[in-house]
Design an enzyme around this catalytic site. Structure first.
Site, PDB file in Angstrom:
ATOM      1  N   GLU A 173       0.826  -1.206   0.000  1.00  0.00           N
ATOM      2  CA  GLU A 173       0.000   0.000   0.000  1.00  0.00           C
ATOM      3  C   GLU A 173       0.860   1.255   0.000  1.00  0.00           C
ATOM      4  O   GLU A 173       0.538   2.223  -0.700  1.00  0.00           O
ATOM      5  CB  GLU A 173      -0.944   0.027   1.210  1.00  0.00           C
ATOM      6  CG  GLU A 173      -1.927   1.177   1.120  1.00  0.00           C
ATOM      7  CD  GLU A 173      -2.523   1.594   2.448  1.00  0.00           C
ATOM      8  OE1 GLU A 173      -3.735   1.867   2.482  1.00  0.00           O
ATOM      9  OE2 GLU A 173      -1.780   1.680   3.457  1.00  0.00           O
TER      10      GLU A 173
ATOM     11  N   TRP B 283      -8.724  -1.992  -0.069  1.00  0.00           N
ATOM     12  CA  TRP B 283      -9.444  -0.858  -0.647  1.00  0.00           C
ATOM     13  C   TRP B 283     -10.594  -1.296  -1.552  1.00  0.00           C
ATOM     14  O   TRP B 283     -11.301  -0.443  -2.113  1.00  0.00           O
ATOM     15  CB  TRP B 283      -8.476   0.028  -1.436  1.00  0.00           C
ATOM     16  CG  TRP B 283      -7.638   0.929  -0.596  1.00  0.00           C
ATOM     17  CD1 TRP B 283      -6.416   0.666  -0.055  1.00  0.00           C
ATOM     18  CD2 TRP B 283      -7.951   2.275  -0.199  1.00  0.00           C
ATOM     19  NE1 TRP B 283      -5.943   1.750   0.643  1.00  0.00           N
ATOM     20  CE2 TRP B 283      -6.864   2.755   0.569  1.00  0.00           C
ATOM     21  CE3 TRP B 283      -9.040   3.123  -0.431  1.00  0.00           C
ATOM     22  CZ2 TRP B 283      -6.838   4.037   1.110  1.00  0.00           C
ATOM     23  CZ3 TRP B 283      -9.016   4.399   0.107  1.00  0.00           C
ATOM     24  CH2 TRP B 283      -7.931   4.837   0.871  1.00  0.00           C
TER      25      TRP B 283
ATOM     26  N   TYR C 136      -5.331   9.638  -1.209  1.00  0.00           N
ATOM     27  CA  TYR C 136      -4.008  10.038  -0.712  1.00  0.00           C
ATOM     28  C   TYR C 136      -2.968  10.302  -1.800  1.00  0.00           C
ATOM     29  O   TYR C 136      -2.325  11.351  -1.823  1.00  0.00           O
ATOM     30  CB  TYR C 136      -3.466   8.950   0.227  1.00  0.00           C
ATOM     31  CG  TYR C 136      -4.265   8.715   1.460  1.00  0.00           C
ATOM     32  CD1 TYR C 136      -4.103   9.518   2.593  1.00  0.00           C
ATOM     33  CD2 TYR C 136      -5.185   7.668   1.518  1.00  0.00           C
ATOM     34  CE1 TYR C 136      -4.840   9.282   3.742  1.00  0.00           C
ATOM     35  CE2 TYR C 136      -5.925   7.432   2.663  1.00  0.00           C
ATOM     36  CZ  TYR C 136      -5.754   8.237   3.776  1.00  0.00           C
ATOM     37  OH  TYR C 136      -6.496   8.009   4.905  1.00  0.00           O
TER      38      TYR C 136
ATOM     39  N   CYS D  47      -8.209   9.393   6.560  1.00  0.00           N
ATOM     40  CA  CYS D  47      -8.146   9.180   8.009  1.00  0.00           C
ATOM     41  C   CYS D  47      -6.822   9.752   8.535  1.00  0.00           C
ATOM     42  O   CYS D  47      -6.827  10.573   9.443  1.00  0.00           O
ATOM     43  CB  CYS D  47      -8.264   7.699   8.332  1.00  0.00           C
ATOM     44  SG  CYS D  47      -9.863   6.986   7.928  1.00  0.00           S
TER      45      CYS D  47
ATOM     46  N   ARG E 107      -7.486  11.655  11.992  1.00  0.00           N
ATOM     47  CA  ARG E 107      -8.784  12.111  12.497  1.00  0.00           C
ATOM     48  C   ARG E 107      -9.660  10.961  12.973  1.00  0.00           C
ATOM     49  O   ARG E 107     -10.463  11.109  13.893  1.00  0.00           O
ATOM     50  CB  ARG E 107      -9.534  12.884  11.409  1.00  0.00           C
ATOM     51  CG  ARG E 107      -9.908  12.006  10.229  1.00  0.00           C
ATOM     52  CD  ARG E 107     -10.954  12.585   9.306  1.00  0.00           C
ATOM     53  NE  ARG E 107     -11.278  11.585   8.301  1.00  0.00           N
ATOM     54  CZ  ARG E 107     -12.260  10.686   8.405  1.00  0.00           C
ATOM     55  NH1 ARG E 107     -13.033  10.674   9.469  1.00  0.00           N
ATOM     56  NH2 ARG E 107     -12.471   9.800   7.458  1.00  0.00           N
ATOM     57  N   SER E 108      -9.547   9.796  12.319  1.00  0.00           N
ATOM     58  CA  SER E 108     -10.393   8.646  12.617  1.00  0.00           C
ATOM     59  C   SER E 108      -9.511   7.422  12.714  1.00  0.00           C
ATOM     60  O   SER E 108      -8.795   7.095  11.766  1.00  0.00           O
ATOM     61  CB  SER E 108     -11.445   8.465  11.514  1.00  0.00           C
ATOM     62  OG  SER E 108     -12.252   7.324  11.763  1.00  0.00           O
TER      63      SER E 108
ATOM     64  N   ASP F  75      -9.324   3.467  13.617  1.00  0.00           N
ATOM     65  CA  ASP F  75      -9.845   2.122  13.861  1.00  0.00           C
ATOM     66  C   ASP F  75      -8.762   1.348  14.598  1.00  0.00           C
ATOM     67  O   ASP F  75      -7.843   0.802  14.000  1.00  0.00           O
ATOM     68  CB  ASP F  75     -10.205   1.476  12.519  1.00  0.00           C
ATOM     69  CG  ASP F  75     -10.558   0.001  12.624  1.00  0.00           C
ATOM     70  OD1 ASP F  75     -10.614  -0.535  13.748  1.00  0.00           O
ATOM     71  OD2 ASP F  75     -10.767  -0.629  11.561  1.00  0.00           O
TER      72      ASP F  75
ATOM     73  N   ASN G  21      -1.426   1.518  10.265  1.00  0.00           N
ATOM     74  CA  ASN G  21      -0.984   2.907  10.127  1.00  0.00           C
ATOM     75  C   ASN G  21       0.353   3.151  10.814  1.00  0.00           C
ATOM     76  O   ASN G  21       1.220   3.853  10.273  1.00  0.00           O
ATOM     77  CB  ASN G  21      -2.024   3.861  10.715  1.00  0.00           C
ATOM     78  CG  ASN G  21      -3.391   3.751  10.092  1.00  0.00           C
ATOM     79  OD1 ASN G  21      -4.404   3.778  10.795  1.00  0.00           O
ATOM     80  ND2 ASN G  21      -3.469   3.616   8.775  1.00  0.00           N
TER      81      ASN G  21
ATOM     82  N   HIS H 281     -11.168   4.754  18.161  1.00  0.00           N
ATOM     83  CA  HIS H 281     -12.318   3.912  18.457  1.00  0.00           C
ATOM     84  C   HIS H 281     -12.063   2.425  18.245  1.00  0.00           C
ATOM     85  O   HIS H 281     -11.150   2.021  17.531  1.00  0.00           O
ATOM     86  CB  HIS H 281     -13.527   4.340  17.608  1.00  0.00           C
ATOM     87  CG  HIS H 281     -13.244   4.403  16.137  1.00  0.00           C
ATOM     88  ND1 HIS H 281     -12.858   5.570  15.501  1.00  0.00           N
ATOM     89  CD2 HIS H 281     -13.279   3.453  15.167  1.00  0.00           C
ATOM     90  CE1 HIS H 281     -12.684   5.332  14.211  1.00  0.00           C
ATOM     91  NE2 HIS H 281     -12.935   4.048  13.983  1.00  0.00           N
TER      92      HIS H 281
ATOM     93  N   TYR I 175     -14.631  -0.777  17.132  1.00  0.00           N
ATOM     94  CA  TYR I 175     -15.972  -1.198  16.738  1.00  0.00           C
ATOM     95  C   TYR I 175     -16.456  -2.287  17.698  1.00  0.00           C
ATOM     96  O   TYR I 175     -15.683  -3.139  18.134  1.00  0.00           O
ATOM     97  CB  TYR I 175     -15.966  -1.728  15.302  1.00  0.00           C
ATOM     98  CG  TYR I 175     -15.803  -0.639  14.280  1.00  0.00           C
ATOM     99  CD1 TYR I 175     -16.869   0.195  13.944  1.00  0.00           C
ATOM    100  CD2 TYR I 175     -14.575  -0.428  13.655  1.00  0.00           C
ATOM    101  CE1 TYR I 175     -16.712   1.206  13.009  1.00  0.00           C
ATOM    102  CE2 TYR I 175     -14.417   0.581  12.721  1.00  0.00           C
ATOM    103  CZ  TYR I 175     -15.483   1.399  12.400  1.00  0.00           C
ATOM    104  OH  TYR I 175     -15.326   2.412  11.493  1.00  0.00           O
TER     105      TYR I 175
END
Length: 318
Positions: free
Chosen positions: A67, A89, A136, A196, A217-218, A220, A228, A258, A260
């Site tokens: 990636e 993706w 991106y 993200c 910002r987000s 997982d 990441n 967060h 899930y």
């Protein structure tokens, strides 16, 4: 690492537990999923003390490398990813184009699984339906100025690292309001998934140590964040290799952080595990430019890890 020092992976494991124990719940506007979250956390990884590829489960290291090569190249079609066995993706490509066309009766009904098969086996199908819009890679390598000309942010960054490494404005961004949801002028110019990990800043000390700060910002935490962390640690090593600088820290600033609800059992299993020492990192050959990097060039040595923990990839966006 002595017995008194906390393993750097512990900050990640502790945050998993904190979110599930004390976080707030909310739902998703785009899918029937619920999550529990906290706001505003920062983690730090010293890159000269080990490569932060988490060890309490098996992280998809090949996927991280494939990636990142794709992102650095500026590509926005999933063809390169699926041809190398990376399908993370596919759900976003499906939602952006094919599913909408399917709902309008313009194309045959396909499940996400069948859609992914077609992406891999049919080049014309992938060319038509595999593009994600200006995500991106497009923002990093072809940011559109008001006059229509395009800016290569990464080439600009590399020039700064060579000629003015101690400046404080070594920033690159993927968050472009002109391509976000209703602010985009058309569906074609809208990102399939808004960023993200949306902005990064590079700092170089007087003694030539490069640190990379990434703002997300987000987050997982169970599936996305381990990926990441490894991706941006690798990015920092690539920047150091090209510029001749020394690896410093990867600093991870996380906003909506967060887990899930569907991942709770898997996360609870992970936090019972004791981390192994982080692996070491090395390149297989010298890397001379951003465009020169190939995913096979990056290698971790002595990656000892606990078994994989299976969990569903949730594609919700937002």
């Amino acid at each position: 690492m002595t017995g008194e020092q906390q393993h750097p992976e512990s900050q990640y494991l502790d945050l998993l537990g904190e979110i599930m124990e004390t976080g707030r719940d909310k739902g998703s506007l785009t899918a029937n999923e619920r999550l529990r979250y906290v706001l505003g956390r920062t983690h730090r990884y010293k890159l000269d003390e080990g490569f932060p590829l988490l060890t309490t489960k098996d992280v998809f290291w090949k996927g991280v490398r494939v990636e990142l090569q794709w992102l650095l190249s500026g590509d926005t079609n999933v063809r390169f990813l699926v041809q190398n066995g990376v399908n993370i993706w596919n759900g976003d490509a499906y939602k952006k184009g094919y599913k909408k066309a399917m709902e309008r009766g313009r194309v045959p009904d396909l499940s996400l699984e069948d859609f992914g098969h077609n992406l891999k086996e049919d080049d014309e199908f992938c060319e038509r339906w595999g593009d994600l819009g200006p995500v991106y890679g497009a923002q990093w390598r072809r940011w559109k100025r008001p006059d229509g000309k395009k800016v290569d942010q990464l080439e600009w960054i590399m020039d700064k690292l060579v000629h003015e490494p101690q400046r404080k404005h070594l920033v690159f961004s993927a968050w472009n309001p002109a391509n976000v949801y209703e602010m985009a002028p058309s569906e074609e110019e809208e990102m399939a998934l808004v960023p993200c990990h949306m902005m990064s800043q590079i700092d170089v000390s007087e003694d030539g140590e490069l640190s990379l700060i990434m703002v997300q910002r987000s987050c997982d935490m169970f599936l996305g964040v381990p990926f990441n962390i490894a991706s941006y640690a690798l990015f920092a090593h690539i920047l150091c290799e090209i510029s001749g600088l020394k690896p410093g820290e990867f600093i991870h600033e996380m906003h909506n952080t967060h887990v899930y609800h569907k991942h709770f059992d898997a996360a609870k299993e992970q936090i019972t595990r004791t981390p192994y020492p982080f692996p070491k990192f090395q390149f297989q050959r010298p890397i001379e430019s951003i465009n020169d990097f190939k995913w096979q060039d990056a290698k971790v040595v002595d990656y000892q890890h606990h078994p994989r923990i299976q969990a569903e990839l949730i594609t919700v966006g937002g």
